[in-house]
Motif scaffolding. Sequence first.
Motif, PDB file in Angstrom:
ATOM      1  N   TYR A 186       0.875  -1.169   0.000  1.00  0.00           N
ATOM      2  CA  TYR A 186       0.000   0.000   0.000  1.00  0.00           C
ATOM      3  C   TYR A 186       0.914   1.221   0.000  1.00  0.00           C
ATOM      4  N   VAL A 187       0.705   2.130  -0.966  1.00  0.00           N
ATOM      5  CA  VAL A 187       1.530   3.337  -1.062  1.00  0.00           C
ATOM      6  C   VAL A 187       0.618   4.564  -1.050  1.00  0.00           C
ATOM      7  N   ASN A 205      -4.220   6.329  -3.130  1.00  0.00           N
ATOM      8  CA  ASN A 205      -3.192   5.333  -2.848  1.00  0.00           C
ATOM      9  C   ASN A 205      -3.019   4.382  -4.014  1.00  0.00           C
ATOM     10  N   PHE A 206      -1.872   3.723  -4.003  1.00  0.00           N
ATOM     11  CA  PHE A 206      -1.588   2.655  -4.946  1.00  0.00           C
ATOM     12  C   PHE A 206      -1.569   1.336  -4.194  1.00  0.00           C
ATOM     13  N   THR A 252      13.054  -8.255  -2.193  1.00  0.00           N
ATOM     14  CA  THR A 252      12.169  -7.280  -1.571  1.00  0.00           C
ATOM     15  C   THR A 252      12.430  -5.892  -2.165  1.00  0.00           C
ATOM     16  N   PRO A 253      11.406  -5.254  -2.730  1.00  0.00           N
ATOM     17  CA  PRO A 253      11.608  -3.949  -3.367  1.00  0.00           C
ATOM     18  C   PRO A 253      11.558  -2.796  -2.366  1.00  0.00           C
ATOM     19  N   VAL A 254      12.014  -1.657  -2.814  1.00  0.00           N
ATOM     20  CA  VAL A 254      11.778  -0.396  -2.118  1.00  0.00           C
ATOM     21  C   VAL A 254      10.741   0.336  -2.961  1.00  0.00           C
ATOM     22  N   ILE A 255       9.622   0.705  -2.317  1.00  0.00           N
ATOM     23  CA  ILE A 255       8.547   1.383  -3.025  1.00  0.00           C
ATOM     24  C   ILE A 255       8.246   2.683  -2.292  1.00  0.00           C
ATOM     25  N   GLY A 257       6.035   2.705   0.822  1.00  0.00           N
ATOM     26  CA  GLY A 257       5.117   1.591   0.637  1.00  0.00           C
ATOM     27  C   GLY A 257       5.107   0.724   1.886  1.00  0.00           C
ATOM     28  N   THR A 258       3.940   0.272   2.287  1.00  0.00           N
ATOM     29  CA  THR A 258       3.779  -0.562   3.475  1.00  0.00           C
ATOM     30  C   THR A 258       3.219  -1.912   3.060  1.00  0.00           C
TER      31      THR A 258
END
Length: 183
Positions: free
Chosen positions: A62-63, A142-143, A155-158, A177-178
Motif C-alpha cells: 500500500y503506497v 493510494n496505490f 524485496t523492493p523499495v517502493i 510503501g507498506t
Amino acid sequence: MNKRSLSVLSIAVLLAVSLSGCDQSVQDPNTMFSEQHKDPIKELEITSNIDRSKFKYKQTFYVPIYSDIYTDRDNRKVLLSATLSVRNTTLKKPLFINKIDYYDTAGNLVKHYLKSTIELPPMATLNYIVEKEEDKGGSGANFIIEVEGLDDTVTPVIEAVMIGNFSNKAFSFSTQGTPVIHD
C-alpha cells in the motif's frame, strides 16, 4: 502571398497543432520524460507465460499518494504531482510486478496501470508520474502494488514523492510503501 493563401496556411497550421494535441503518448509525462520516449510500463511488459511455480516471494504493498492537500488559509486545496518509484534492490534477480492499481480517497478504483505482468531487471527502477492536473485521487489516494520474486531477497523499495507549490513557496515530501497483511 495573398490573403486567401495565408488563411489556408493558417488553418492548416492550426489543424496540425490541434491534431498533435490529441496524441496521448506525446502528452503523457511518463513517455515524454523516459529516455526513449516510450511508456516505461509498456516497455517492461512480459508477453510470454511466466512459470510462477519458481516464485517463493509474493507481497502486496500500500503506497499513500496525495494528489492534493489543504492549506491552513481558507482550506484552500493545493494540487500536487506525484512520482511513484518501484525499485528492485537485488544485484542479480528480476522483480515481477503483477499489479499497480490507483484508488481514490473513498477507496474506489481510479485506474489499473498494468495490462500484464512486468519484469523489472536487477537494480532497475520504475518511476511513474501522476500529474498535478489528475485530481481524481484526492488527499487520500493510494496505490496497491503486487510483486513477486524468486525468493524473499527480492524485496523492493517502493516510495512516492509529491511536489507542489503554494503562493511563492515550493515543497516536497515522500511516503513509503507498506506491506499489506492478507487476512
